[in-house]
Design a protein around this motif. Structure first.
Motif, PDB file in Angstrom:
ATOM      1  N   ILE A 188       0.825  -1.207   0.000  1.00 21.11           N
ATOM      2  CA  ILE A 188       0.000   0.000   0.000  1.00 21.11           C
ATOM      3  C   ILE A 188       0.858   1.255   0.000  1.00 21.11           C
ATOM      4  CG2 ILE A 188      -2.049  -1.000   1.078  1.00 21.11           C
ATOM      5  CD1 ILE A 188      -1.041  -0.042   3.778  1.00 21.11           C
ATOM      6  N   SER A 189       0.294   2.325  -0.582  1.00 21.65           N
ATOM      7  CA  SER A 189       0.914   3.640  -0.537  1.00 21.65           C
ATOM      8  C   SER A 189      -0.197   4.670  -0.741  1.00 21.65           C
ATOM      9  CB  SER A 189       2.015   3.785  -1.594  1.00 21.65           C
ATOM     10  OG  SER A 189       2.768   4.965  -1.367  1.00 21.65           O
ATOM     11  N   GLY A 190       0.216   5.966  -0.761  1.00 23.50           N
ATOM     12  CA  GLY A 190      -0.755   7.038  -0.886  1.00 23.50           C
ATOM     13  C   GLY A 190      -0.914   7.825   0.398  1.00 23.50           C
ATOM     14  N   PHE A 191       0.026   7.647   1.342  1.00 22.98           N
ATOM     15  CA  PHE A 191      -0.045   8.298   2.645  1.00 22.98           C
ATOM     16  C   PHE A 191       1.356   8.759   3.044  1.00 22.98           C
ATOM     17  CE2 PHE A 191       0.094   3.699   2.871  1.00 22.98           C
ATOM     18  CZ  PHE A 191       1.239   3.461   3.624  1.00 22.98           C
ATOM     19  N   TYR A 192       1.425   9.503   4.150  1.00 23.34           N
ATOM     20  CA  TYR A 192       2.703  10.047   4.603  1.00 23.34           C
ATOM     21  C   TYR A 192       3.337   9.178   5.693  1.00 23.34           C
ATOM     22  CZ  TYR A 192       1.926  14.364   2.004  1.00 23.34           C
ATOM     23  OH  TYR A 192       1.737  15.286   1.009  1.00 23.34           O
ATOM     24  N   GLU A 193       4.626   9.397   5.902  1.00 26.59           N
ATOM     25  CA  GLU A 193       5.361   8.650   6.919  1.00 26.59           C
ATOM     26  C   GLU A 193       4.701   8.787   8.290  1.00 26.59           C
ATOM     27  OE1 GLU A 193      10.009   8.130   8.394  1.00 26.59           O
ATOM     28  OE2 GLU A 193       9.418   9.859   7.185  1.00 26.59           O
ATOM     29  N   ALA A 194       4.162   9.957   8.583  1.00 23.70           N
ATOM     30  CA  ALA A 194       3.519  10.180   9.877  1.00 23.70           C
ATOM     31  C   ALA A 194       2.273   9.319  10.065  1.00 23.70           C
ATOM     32  CB  ALA A 194       3.158  11.654  10.033  1.00 23.70           C
TER      33      ALA A 194
ATOM     34  N   TRP B 127       6.410  10.813   1.587  1.00 23.09           N
ATOM     35  CA  TRP B 127       5.425   9.816   1.180  1.00 23.09           C
ATOM     36  C   TRP B 127       5.917   8.451   1.640  1.00 23.09           C
ATOM     37  CZ3 TRP B 127       0.793  11.153  -0.342  1.00 23.09           C
ATOM     38  CH2 TRP B 127       0.597  12.374  -1.023  1.00 23.09           C
ATOM     39  N   ALA B 128       4.996   7.570   1.965  1.00 24.31           N
ATOM     40  CA  ALA B 128       5.368   6.267   2.509  1.00 24.31           C
ATOM     41  C   ALA B 128       4.643   5.144   1.792  1.00 24.31           C
ATOM     42  CB  ALA B 128       5.055   6.206   4.006  1.00 24.31           C
ATOM     43  N   SER B 129       5.225   3.956   1.885  1.00 19.17           N
ATOM     44  CA  SER B 129       4.565   2.735   1.420  1.00 19.17           C
ATOM     45  C   SER B 129       4.882   1.633   2.414  1.00 19.17           C
ATOM     46  CB  SER B 129       5.027   2.344   0.015  1.00 19.17           C
ATOM     47  OG  SER B 129       6.376   1.926   0.037  1.00 19.17           O
TER      48      SER B 129
END
Length: 296
Positions: free
Chosen positions: A241-247, A286-288
């Motif tokens: 999954i991705s589409g979100f931030y590290e926080a 950005w994170a995954s």
């Protein structure tokens, strides 16, 4: 070309929890993308879906004490082929393994996987950090003979790469009708086999359980649909999954654990729109996540 309504909600007080909660309520009302800042939230919905009374009702029932000022403007649809040609003059190469280009590109570098994408209105050209990270996961995973599902496929780029890498079955789901048609066109351009479905996570029941399940969407949709994703994945299978931030990672990890997943790997890449303003912003990454579904 599809026109969108850009809804602007200025909030006082405003913090991440407030904008995240408002985005979740607006997502339930059909809003497709969100831009939060220190003053409030901008949300986008196709013009035909905009209803100011719906927005007012959401704000009237909002469970936090805030003052909200709203406004909206029409954002005209763009010719995304022209925009892509104007803004990206060269194809993109990821890890010297995968080259992504459009039909108008010439002098394309050679790579093991050559993907043709004409993006039109859809998201997913490989230039965005989240798409690049998802591609890196796919290049690293044992995709050959796997069953793959691509949830929220956009241009279809991830489903196409999975098929090129030898997946035995690839299914993809996209909620936006225009993006779904665009994905079908890109699948045909690349001469691969992908079962493309228009709709949301409710259509997962029409696909076989996945060995590798891909979802490059946004945080709120991922959190809302984690249990559905889990049901659509074989025991021992992977959720990428991705589409979100590290926080956002701790919250997603906690929710994923409740649905039977453990974390195997995470990647982060900076969002230049945030990090250029303040490189110290941790949420500018950005994170995954790569998660493994446990056998129950």
């Amino acid at each position: 070309m599809n026109d969108y309504t850009a809804l602007r909600v200025d909030l006082s007080p405003c913090d991440t929890d407030t904008t995240d909660l408002l985005a979740a309520f607006l997502a339930d009302a059909g809003y497709e993308s969100f831009e939060a800042d220190s003053e409030g939230l901008t949300a986008y919905i196709p013009v035909a879906g905009f209803d100011v009374e719906t927005v007012k009702n959401i704000l009237d029932d909002f469970p936090m004490e805030v003052k909200a000022d709203i406004s909206h403007v029409i954002v005209e649809g763009k010719d995304w082929n022209r925009e892509w040609e104007k803004n990206y003059f060269r194809p993109i190469v990821i890890d010297d393994e995968c080259v992504i280009h459009s039909t108008f590109h010439t002098d394309v570098p050679e790579a093991r996987y050559d993907i043709v994408i004409d993006p039109k209105m859809a998201f997913g050209t490989g230039h965005h950090a989240t798409t690049s990270m998802m591609i890196r996961h796919l290049l690293d995973l044992p995709v050959e003979n796997a069953v793959v599902t691509d949830m929220g496929s956009g241009t279809g780029i991830l489903a196409i790469l999975a098929a090129m890498r030898g997946a035995v079955s690839v299914g993809a789901i996209e909620i936006d009708p225009g993006a779904c048609r665009n994905a079908e066109e890109n699948i045909a351009l690349n001469s691969v086999s992908v079962k493309m479905l228009e709709g949301d996570a409710a259509r997962l029941k029409e696909l076989p359980q996945a060995d590798i399940f891909l979802a490059n969407i946004n945080r709120n949709i991922i959190l809302a649909d984690l249990e559905r994703y889990s049901n659509a994945i074989s025991p021992g299978g992977l959720l990428v999954i991705s589409g979100f931030y590290e926080a956002d990672i701790p919250l997603i990890e906690r929710s994923a654990a409740l649905s039977g997943f453990t974390v195997e790997q995470s990647l982060t890449m900076p969002d230049p729109n945030l990090t250029e303003a303040d490189p110290a912003l941790s949420h500018g990454n950005w994170a995954s996540l790569r998660l493994r579904k446990q056998n129950r």
